[in-house]
Design a protein around this motif. Structure first.
Motif, PDB file in Angstrom:
ATOM      1  N   ARG A 140       0.850  -1.197   0.000  1.00  0.00           N
ATOM      2  CA  ARG A 140       0.000   0.000   0.000  1.00  0.00           C
ATOM      3  C   ARG A 140       0.885   1.246   0.000  1.00  0.00           C
ATOM      4  O   ARG A 140       1.850   1.341   0.757  1.00  0.00           O
ATOM      5  CB  ARG A 140      -0.920   0.006   1.213  1.00  0.00           C
ATOM      6  CG  ARG A 140      -1.847  -1.207   1.275  1.00  0.00           C
ATOM      7  CD  ARG A 140      -2.384  -1.406   2.680  1.00  0.00           C
ATOM      8  NE  ARG A 140      -3.195  -0.280   3.102  1.00  0.00           N
ATOM      9  CZ  ARG A 140      -3.458   0.018   4.377  1.00  0.00           C
ATOM     10  NH1 ARG A 140      -2.918  -0.717   5.351  1.00  0.00           N
ATOM     11  NH2 ARG A 140      -4.218   1.044   4.688  1.00  0.00           N
ATOM     12  N   VAL A 141       0.565   2.206  -0.879  1.00  0.00           N
ATOM     13  CA  VAL A 141       1.366   3.418  -1.049  1.00  0.00           C
ATOM     14  C   VAL A 141       0.544   4.630  -0.594  1.00  0.00           C
ATOM     15  O   VAL A 141      -0.563   4.849  -1.088  1.00  0.00           O
ATOM     16  CB  VAL A 141       1.811   3.595  -2.510  1.00  0.00           C
ATOM     17  CG1 VAL A 141       2.642   4.866  -2.659  1.00  0.00           C
ATOM     18  CG2 VAL A 141       2.611   2.383  -2.980  1.00  0.00           C
ATOM     19  N   PHE A 142       1.099   5.390   0.364  1.00  0.00           N
ATOM     20  CA  PHE A 142       0.446   6.608   0.854  1.00  0.00           C
ATOM     21  C   PHE A 142       1.264   7.807   0.364  1.00  0.00           C
ATOM     22  O   PHE A 142       2.465   7.891   0.625  1.00  0.00           O
ATOM     23  CB  PHE A 142       0.394   6.648   2.385  1.00  0.00           C
ATOM     24  CG  PHE A 142      -0.407   5.538   3.020  1.00  0.00           C
ATOM     25  CD1 PHE A 142      -1.224   4.706   2.270  1.00  0.00           C
ATOM     26  CD2 PHE A 142      -0.340   5.331   4.394  1.00  0.00           C
ATOM     27  CE1 PHE A 142      -1.963   3.693   2.857  1.00  0.00           C
ATOM     28  CE2 PHE A 142      -1.076   4.320   4.997  1.00  0.00           C
ATOM     29  CZ  PHE A 142      -1.895   3.501   4.229  1.00  0.00           C
ATOM     30  N   ARG A 143       0.591   8.725  -0.331  1.00  0.00           N
ATOM     31  CA  ARG A 143       1.282   9.916  -0.840  1.00  0.00           C
ATOM     32  C   ARG A 143       0.693  11.167  -0.207  1.00  0.00           C
ATOM     33  O   ARG A 143      -0.516  11.301  -0.073  1.00  0.00           O
ATOM     34  CB  ARG A 143       1.165   9.984  -2.361  1.00  0.00           C
ATOM     35  CG  ARG A 143       1.832   8.809  -3.079  1.00  0.00           C
ATOM     36  CD  ARG A 143       1.996   9.090  -4.553  1.00  0.00           C
ATOM     37  NE  ARG A 143       2.861  10.224  -4.787  1.00  0.00           N
ATOM     38  CZ  ARG A 143       3.036  10.795  -5.984  1.00  0.00           C
ATOM     39  NH1 ARG A 143       2.399  10.322  -7.042  1.00  0.00           N
ATOM     40  NH2 ARG A 143       3.836  11.826  -6.134  1.00  0.00           N
ATOM     41  N   GLY A 144       1.578  12.079   0.180  1.00  0.00           N
ATOM     42  CA  GLY A 144       1.120  13.316   0.809  1.00  0.00           C
ATOM     43  C   GLY A 144       2.217  14.356   0.912  1.00  0.00           C
ATOM     44  O   GLY A 144       1.949  15.552   1.000  1.00  0.00           O
ATOM     45  N   HIS A 145       3.476  13.902   0.896  1.00  0.00           N
ATOM     46  CA  HIS A 145       4.614  14.827   0.967  1.00  0.00           C
ATOM     47  C   HIS A 145       5.035  15.249  -0.440  1.00  0.00           C
ATOM     48  O   HIS A 145       5.067  14.429  -1.364  1.00  0.00           O
ATOM     49  CB  HIS A 145       5.792  14.159   1.667  1.00  0.00           C
ATOM     50  CG  HIS A 145       5.527  13.820   3.109  1.00  0.00           C
ATOM     51  ND1 HIS A 145       5.484  14.772   4.093  1.00  0.00           N
ATOM     52  CD2 HIS A 145       5.302  12.628   3.721  1.00  0.00           C
ATOM     53  CE1 HIS A 145       5.246  14.182   5.265  1.00  0.00           C
ATOM     54  NE2 HIS A 145       5.124  12.884   5.059  1.00  0.00           N
ATOM     55  N   GLU A 176      -4.944   1.490   9.095  1.00  0.00           N
ATOM     56  CA  GLU A 176      -6.024   0.666   8.539  1.00  0.00           C
ATOM     57  C   GLU A 176      -6.680   1.305   7.318  1.00  0.00           C
ATOM     58  O   GLU A 176      -6.883   0.664   6.293  1.00  0.00           O
ATOM     59  CB  GLU A 176      -7.082   0.406   9.613  1.00  0.00           C
ATOM     60  CG  GLU A 176      -8.158  -0.578   9.173  1.00  0.00           C
ATOM     61  CD  GLU A 176      -9.133  -0.915  10.292  1.00  0.00           C
ATOM     62  OE1 GLU A 176     -10.114  -1.609  10.020  1.00  0.00           O
ATOM     63  OE2 GLU A 176      -8.895  -0.481  11.442  1.00  0.00           O
ATOM     64  N   SER A 177      -6.986   2.603   7.409  1.00  0.00           N
ATOM     65  CA  SER A 177      -7.710   3.270   6.323  1.00  0.00           C
ATOM     66  C   SER A 177      -6.806   4.013   5.350  1.00  0.00           C
ATOM     67  O   SER A 177      -7.207   4.297   4.222  1.00  0.00           O
ATOM     68  CB  SER A 177      -8.720   4.252   6.913  1.00  0.00           C
ATOM     69  OG  SER A 177      -8.043   5.319   7.579  1.00  0.00           O
ATOM     70  N   GLY A 178      -5.593   4.352   5.779  1.00  0.00           N
ATOM     71  CA  GLY A 178      -4.701   5.140   4.936  1.00  0.00           C
ATOM     72  C   GLY A 178      -5.019   6.620   4.947  1.00  0.00           C
ATOM     73  O   GLY A 178      -4.432   7.400   4.180  1.00  0.00           O
ATOM     74  N   ILE A 459       5.155   6.880   1.501  1.00  0.00           N
ATOM     75  CA  ILE A 459       5.448   5.816   2.449  1.00  0.00           C
ATOM     76  C   ILE A 459       4.740   4.553   1.948  1.00  0.00           C
ATOM     77  O   ILE A 459       3.617   4.615   1.443  1.00  0.00           O
ATOM     78  CB  ILE A 459       5.041   6.158   3.895  1.00  0.00           C
ATOM     79  CG1 ILE A 459       3.544   6.291   4.051  1.00  0.00           C
ATOM     80  CG2 ILE A 459       5.731   7.407   4.374  1.00  0.00           C
ATOM     81  CD1 ILE A 459       3.103   6.398   5.493  1.00  0.00           C
ATOM     82  N   CYS A 460       5.418   3.435   2.062  1.00  0.00           N
ATOM     83  CA  CYS A 460       4.904   2.159   1.557  1.00  0.00           C
ATOM     84  C   CYS A 460       4.749   1.177   2.720  1.00  0.00           C
ATOM     85  O   CYS A 460       5.708   0.949   3.468  1.00  0.00           O
ATOM     86  CB  CYS A 460       5.855   1.573   0.515  1.00  0.00           C
ATOM     87  SG  CYS A 460       6.079   2.621  -0.935  1.00  0.00           S
ATOM     88  N   ILE A 461       3.548   0.616   2.846  1.00  0.00           N
ATOM     89  CA  ILE A 461       3.286  -0.389   3.876  1.00  0.00           C
ATOM     90  C   ILE A 461       3.354  -1.763   3.218  1.00  0.00           C
ATOM     91  O   ILE A 461       2.585  -2.069   2.296  1.00  0.00           O
ATOM     92  CB  ILE A 461       1.912  -0.175   4.531  1.00  0.00           C
ATOM     93  CG1 ILE A 461       1.876   1.180   5.234  1.00  0.00           C
ATOM     94  CG2 ILE A 461       1.619  -1.291   5.527  1.00  0.00           C
ATOM     95  CD1 ILE A 461       0.589   1.465   5.961  1.00  0.00           C
TER      96      ILE A 461
END
Length: 479
Positions: A140-145, A176-178, A459-461
């Motif tokens: 899972r990939v979270f992007r925000g920066h 859990e939700s990202g 960030i990658c989970i």
């Protein structure tokens, strides 16, 4: 191994801002202190109480509060031990209620045995053999920066991730939700006085073991303390003379260690917003820092080629040598062993009783062709699943590697490669070991030597799957 003492420390001045530290006991850091002559929680009197009765009751409460403050060290030890046992009992009861098939055993006794083994550095969960190959599709990939992610931490309950970046921003994520639960944007240079967050690259962060405080350090020599629940800034520590490059809370306390490019390590008491002392010894910029339950920390000394273990109560340091290049990252595996990575491409496992590495893996991520020259991929991040035999390392070689420590930490075996494009600037295992988090950037966290355009600042989970076996807890020699 020699323990050096000269030029070690500059003690804080006596007074409110530089008090000597008090011994902190796990489970007791959040207890309010009674002010002299005043109860901790003063009740509001009802209308039916007479003034004389009220004064008499307050006088008795004041005497009781003074007696509590003036307890002997033995009484304090006994009271804290009872408090710790009660917390363990409650924790194990909650865990038993959640697990329907829990066998009726001496759960508190088992937990105490684990804590003793952990303190001695002899608790080792042999889990690496049960790790299955991670599925790249499940990442899972979270992007925000906007700019490269430089550092991250996971909350003690594994529910939240905090990440920071070269853009100065700080983000709190729900695992859990990202979802982004809180965003503190980075400010522009020159707005230091009025901006709430950082206005320069954030290089490091740490969270206390009770999940109460978050600490972040930046290139502007500042350490900011935050309320981890609300992301409200509580305090700023100043004192370092160069970029703050490493932070770690002593487990079970609110004592904070910080490392800097000014070559020194500082100790702070976050609960009291107090500076404690400064430790000297490194001959080059300090690149990383870590600590566990003992009142000590380990540091990576960059191009001075040393790893150092700082023993705070003994006022001494142990010096370890083994890498050929700049030692850029370090993490404790347990109280007796640690892992470090360097820009010569090597990974080293250390025991605190040996000044040379127990094992040194060279060119751990292979070789790269840089302007016609063959050189190893730098090791930019290391992580250890605490008190286990599982490690992870990162570079910019398009993969994160998982490793198994065996033969009493004298052998390092590669397990699996996890494809990730970009600079792996930070790695952290969840406390339960069910996922690994990587902070990815187009650039290295400390410079702009290369730029990988196809990488995503994110960030990658990485979910970790285990074979259906019960992990065994053994000593470091596997016996």
């Amino acid at each position: 191994m020699a323990a050096t003492a000269g030029g070690r420390r500059a003690a804080a001045p006596r007074g409110a801002a530089g008090r000597r530290r008090r011994a902190a006991v796990p489970g007791a850091e959040g207890r309010p202190r009674a002010a002299a002559g005043r109860p901790v929680d003063e009740e509001v009197s009802s209308d039916s109480e007479t003034e004389g009765a009220l004064l008499g009751r307050r006088r008795r409460e004041a005497v009781a509060a003074e007696e509590e403050v003036e307890e002997t060290p033995q009484e304090k030890k006994l009271r804290l031990a009872k408090l710790y046992l009660e917390q363990l009992r409650q924790h194990e009861q909650e865990r038993a209620e959640e697990e329907e098939d829990t066998q009726q055993a001496d759960l508190i006794g088992d937990r105490l045995k684990e804590d003793v083994l952990e303190q001695k550095g002899r608790l080792q969960r042999l889990v690496a053999k049960d790790v299955q190959p991670p599925d790249p599709a499940s990442i899972r990939v979270f992007r925000g920066h906007q700019l490269p992610v430089t550092c991250l931490v996971i909350s003690p309950d594994d529910r939240f991730i905090f990440s920071a970046s070269k853009d100065g921003s700080l983000i709190k994520w729900e695992v859990e939700s990202g979802k982004k639960l809180c965003v503190v944007p980075g400010g522009k240079k020159g707005t230091e006085e009025r901006h709430v967050g950082h206005v320069s690259h954030v290089l490091c962060m740490a969270i206390s073991s009770d999940g109460k405080y978050l600490a972040t350090g930046d290139r502007n020599k500042l350490i900011m303390i935050w309320d981890a629940a609300t992301c409200k800034r509580l305090h700023i520590f100043t004192g370092h003379r160069d970029a703050v490059s490493g932070l770690s809370f002593q487990k079970g306390t609110h004592q904070l260690y910080s490392a800097s490019h000014d070559r020194c390590v500082k100790v702070w008491n976050v609960a009291e917003n107090a500076y404690v002392e400064t430790l000297f010894g490194h001959q080059d910029v300090v690149m990383g820092l870590d600590s566990l339950s003992r009142e000590c920390c380990v540091t990576a000394g960059g191009r001075d080629g040393t790893v150092r273990l700082w023993k705070i109560p003994e006022e001494s340091q142990l010096v370890f040598c083994g890498h050929q290049g700049s030692i850029d990252c370090i993490q404790l595996i347990n109280e007796e062993h640690m892992v470090s990575g360097a820009d010569d491409g090597s990974i080293a496992l250390w025991g605190v009783t040996k000044k040379k590495p127990l094992v040194l893996a060279r060119q751990a991520h292979g070789m790269q062709d840089a302007q016609g020259l063959q050189q190893p991929y730098w090791i930019s991040a290391v992580a250890a699943l605490r008190n286990s035999d599982l490690l992870a390392t990162g570079s910019h070689s398009t993969s994160v590697k998982l490793w198994k420590c065996s033969e009493g930490f004298r052998k390092l075996e590669p397990l699996w490669d996890i494809p990730l494009v970009g600079f792996v600037n930070s790695l952290k295992f969840s406390a339960a070991g069910d996922f690994l988090v990587a902070g990815i950037g187009q650039e290295h966290r400390l410079g702009r030597w290369w730029r990988i355009k196809e990488a995503k600042n994110s960030i990658c989970i990485i979910p970790l799957k285990w074979r259906a076996t019960v992990p065994s807890s053994e000593g470091p020699d596997g016996s």
